[in-house]
Design an enzyme around this catalytic site. Structure first.
Site, short mmCIF file in Angstrom:
data_model
loop_
_atom_site.label_atom_id
_atom_site.label_comp_id
_atom_site.label_asym_id
_atom_site.label_seq_id
_atom_site.Cartn_x
_atom_site.Cartn_y
_atom_site.Cartn_z
N GLU A 3 1.21 -58.90 24.31
CA GLU A 3 1.75 -58.22 25.49
C GLU A 3 0.63 -57.44 26.21
O GLU A 3 -0.20 -56.81 25.56
CB GLU A 3 2.86 -57.26 25.05
N THR A 50 4.11 -56.50 31.16
CA THR A 50 5.17 -55.51 31.40
C THR A 50 5.33 -55.26 32.90
O THR A 50 4.49 -55.63 33.73
CB THR A 50 4.87 -54.16 30.71
N TYR A 51 6.45 -54.62 33.20
CA TYR A 51 6.83 -54.40 34.59
C TYR A 51 7.12 -52.92 34.79
O TYR A 51 7.94 -52.35 34.05
CB TYR A 51 8.09 -55.22 34.86
N ALA A 75 7.98 -49.21 36.95
CA ALA A 75 9.02 -48.75 37.87
C ALA A 75 8.50 -48.56 39.30
O ALA A 75 9.24 -48.68 40.25
CB ALA A 75 9.61 -47.44 37.35
N HIS A 87 7.92 -59.55 32.25
CA HIS A 87 9.03 -58.61 32.05
C HIS A 87 9.59 -58.29 33.42
O HIS A 87 8.84 -58.17 34.39
CB HIS A 87 8.54 -57.30 31.42
N GLY A 89 15.51 -51.51 32.03
CA GLY A 89 14.60 -50.46 32.48
C GLY A 89 15.27 -49.10 32.34
O GLY A 89 16.44 -49.01 31.93
N GLN A 96 -2.48 -41.94 19.34
CA GLN A 96 -1.76 -42.60 20.43
C GLN A 96 -0.50 -43.30 19.91
O GLN A 96 0.57 -43.18 20.49
CB GLN A 96 -2.71 -43.63 21.07
P1 FAD Z 1 20.45 -52.94 28.08
O1 FAD Z 1 20.62 -54.19 27.32
O2 FAD Z 1 21.13 -52.85 29.40
O3 FAD Z 1 20.91 -51.76 27.11
C1 FAD Z 1 20.83 -50.39 27.51
C2 FAD Z 1 21.94 -49.62 26.80
O4 FAD Z 1 23.20 -50.01 27.33
C3 FAD Z 1 21.99 -49.90 25.30
O5 FAD Z 1 22.36 -48.71 24.64
C4 FAD Z 1 23.09 -50.95 25.18
O6 FAD Z 1 23.71 -50.91 23.90
C5 FAD Z 1 24.03 -50.57 26.32
N1 FAD Z 1 24.67 -51.78 26.90
C6 FAD Z 1 24.05 -52.84 27.47
N2 FAD Z 1 24.95 -53.76 27.90
C7 FAD Z 1 26.17 -53.27 27.59
C8 FAD Z 1 27.50 -53.75 27.77
N3 FAD Z 1 27.73 -54.93 28.36
N4 FAD Z 1 28.51 -52.98 27.30
C9 FAD Z 1 28.28 -51.79 26.71
N5 FAD Z 1 27.04 -51.28 26.53
C10 FAD Z 1 26.00 -52.00 26.95
N6 FAD Z 1 10.80 -51.14 30.30
C11 FAD Z 1 10.17 -51.26 31.50
O7 FAD Z 1 10.42 -50.48 32.43
N7 FAD Z 1 9.25 -52.27 31.70
C12 FAD Z 1 8.92 -53.16 30.75
O8 FAD Z 1 8.10 -54.06 30.97
C13 FAD Z 1 9.57 -53.05 29.47
N8 FAD Z 1 9.28 -53.90 28.46
C14 FAD Z 1 9.95 -53.80 27.27
C15 FAD Z 1 9.66 -54.74 26.27
C16 FAD Z 1 10.34 -54.68 25.04
C17 FAD Z 1 10.03 -55.70 23.96
C18 FAD Z 1 11.32 -53.66 24.81
C19 FAD Z 1 12.03 -53.58 23.50
C20 FAD Z 1 11.58 -52.72 25.80
C21 FAD Z 1 10.92 -52.78 27.04
N9 FAD Z 1 11.18 -51.87 28.08
C22 FAD Z 1 10.53 -52.00 29.28
C23 FAD Z 1 12.08 -50.73 27.86
C24 FAD Z 1 13.55 -51.00 28.26
O9 FAD Z 1 13.65 -51.18 29.66
C25 FAD Z 1 14.36 -49.78 27.81
O10 FAD Z 1 14.35 -49.72 26.39
C26 FAD Z 1 15.77 -49.66 28.34
O11 FAD Z 1 16.28 -48.35 27.99
C27 FAD Z 1 16.78 -50.64 27.73
O12 FAD Z 1 16.57 -51.89 28.18
P2 FAD Z 1 17.55 -53.10 27.70
O13 FAD Z 1 17.05 -54.29 28.39
O14 FAD Z 1 17.70 -53.12 26.24
O15 FAD Z 1 18.92 -52.58 28.36
#
Ligand code: FAD
Length: 282
Positions: A14, A45-46, A48, A72, A103, A208
């Site tokens: 990544e 990564t992407y 905000a 991403h 995000g 870090q």
């Molecule tokens: P979601 O799947 O939407 O989940 C967020 C919360 O909502 C969770 O608690 C979930 O349980 C709940 N939820 C989701 N769908 C539902 C539903 N249908 N019903 C009820 N509850 C629900 N962030 C960035 O800004 N840029 C990046 O490039 C980036 N890369 C990442 C790469 C990896 C490998 C990981 C693990 C995270 C990354 N993140 C990045 C961080 C991520 O955007 C945050 O962790 C964010 O808070 C959650 O993203 P998610 O896609 O899991 O969200």
């Protein structure tokens, strides 16, 4: 196109879009060095902020000419129409897939998520599946997403994403083998069959990494924490951290049957290379 190979563990790295010219030079020299290890894919990564998003796309476009690349993509604060445009921009770069993420609201705009049209990553998976031919990956959280009530909830969400078209998952950083094994086993029981690739952070700069662990809520095994904190200097801490990382990667593959390793390079090839070589994937 599938970025995953069921017959052998995958290796991926990544990167993040650089902020300035010196960051740009570092990114591309690290990318060239890591490309020599023939990764199955790389991801970018992407951010905000607006300029960062344009940079993400240009980095993705350049990497995609050399190796399968996953961009991403986050949807926080965006309209469906704008997100669809972005998905099309990504597809036009020749990218292999996207990592569909919700995000988080930026610190200076805590209402962004509430104000946007897309509220969850699941909606982004659905939008991408309906409108593009891209491979779709999603995030997974062995130690539970901070807003999630429990493991079962996170697993349900992961299953929804699989049913909507996601074909692989990459985890948040973690240092606890049992947490990964528990998560994967619960996911399998719930009918999740997509590969759940561990995101592996090389501990080359202990301070870090400890800060990042705190931010993401990853637990640090007490013995590792003690060894890192009692190291005489940064060099000794690095030795302790990298030895742990290599051993952890090996155990994930051998004991937890992980389908591959996704190494967070932090745009620097030295530790990522040490880790990929140490675990026997490069
Ligand atoms: P979601 O799947 O939407 O989940 C967020 C919360 O909502 C969770 O608690 C979930 O349980 C709940 N939820 C989701 N769908 C539902 C539903 N249908 N019903 C009820 N509850 C629900 N962030 C960035 O800004 N840029 C990046 O490039 C980036 N890369 C990442 C790469 C990896 C490998 C990981 C693990 C995270 C990354 N993140 C990045 C961080 C991520 O955007 C945050 O962790 C964010 O808070 C959650 O993203 P998610 O896609 O899991 O969200």
């Amino acid at each position: 196109m599938s970025i995953h190979h069921p017959d052998r563990p995958t290796l991926s790295y990544e990167f993040f879009p650089p902020k300035d010219d010196s960051g740009d030079a570092l990114l591309w020299s690290s990318f060239d060095a890591l490309l020599k290890t023939s990764p199955d894919f790389v991801s970018v990564t992407y951010g905000a902020g607006g300029t960062n998003q344009a940079r993400s796309i240009s980095v993705v476009e350049r990497m995609a000419q050399n190796v399968a690349t996953v961009g991403h993509l986050t949807a926080v604060g965006a309209t469906r129409a704008k997100t669809l445009d972005l998905l099309r921009d990504f597809e036009a770069t020749g990218v292999a897939g996207i990592l569909a993420l919700r995000g988080d609201s930026p610190k200076d705009n805590p209402d962004a998520l509430a104000q946007g049209e897309i509220k969850t990553a699941l909606e982004l998976v659905e939008l991408s599946e309906a409108n593009t031919g891209l491979d779709i990956g999603v995030a997974a959280f062995p130690e539970i997403h901070p807003e999630s009530p429990d493991l079962a909830h996170d697993i349900r969400v992961l299953k929804f994403k699989q049913d909507a078209g996601a074909t692989f998952a990459i985890t948040q950083l973690f240092f606890d083998l049992d947490a990964y094994a528990r998560f994967v086993s619960a996911a399998h029981e719930a009918g999740v069959t997509i590969p759940i690739i561990p995101g592996l952070m090389p501990i080359s700069n202990a301070k870090q990494v400890l800060r990042m662990a705190e931010l993401s809520g990853a637990s640090i095994p007490p013995r590792l924490l003690n060894d890192l904190q009692s190291a005489q200097d940064d060099q000794s801490a690095r030795r302790v951290g990298m030895a742990f990382s290599v051993e952890f990667g090996r155990r994930l593959l051998a004991e937890a049957a992980a389908p591959g390793l996704h190494i967070f390079s932090l745009n620097s090839h030295v530790a990522a290379l040490e880790l990929a070589t140490g675990v026997g994937l490069a």
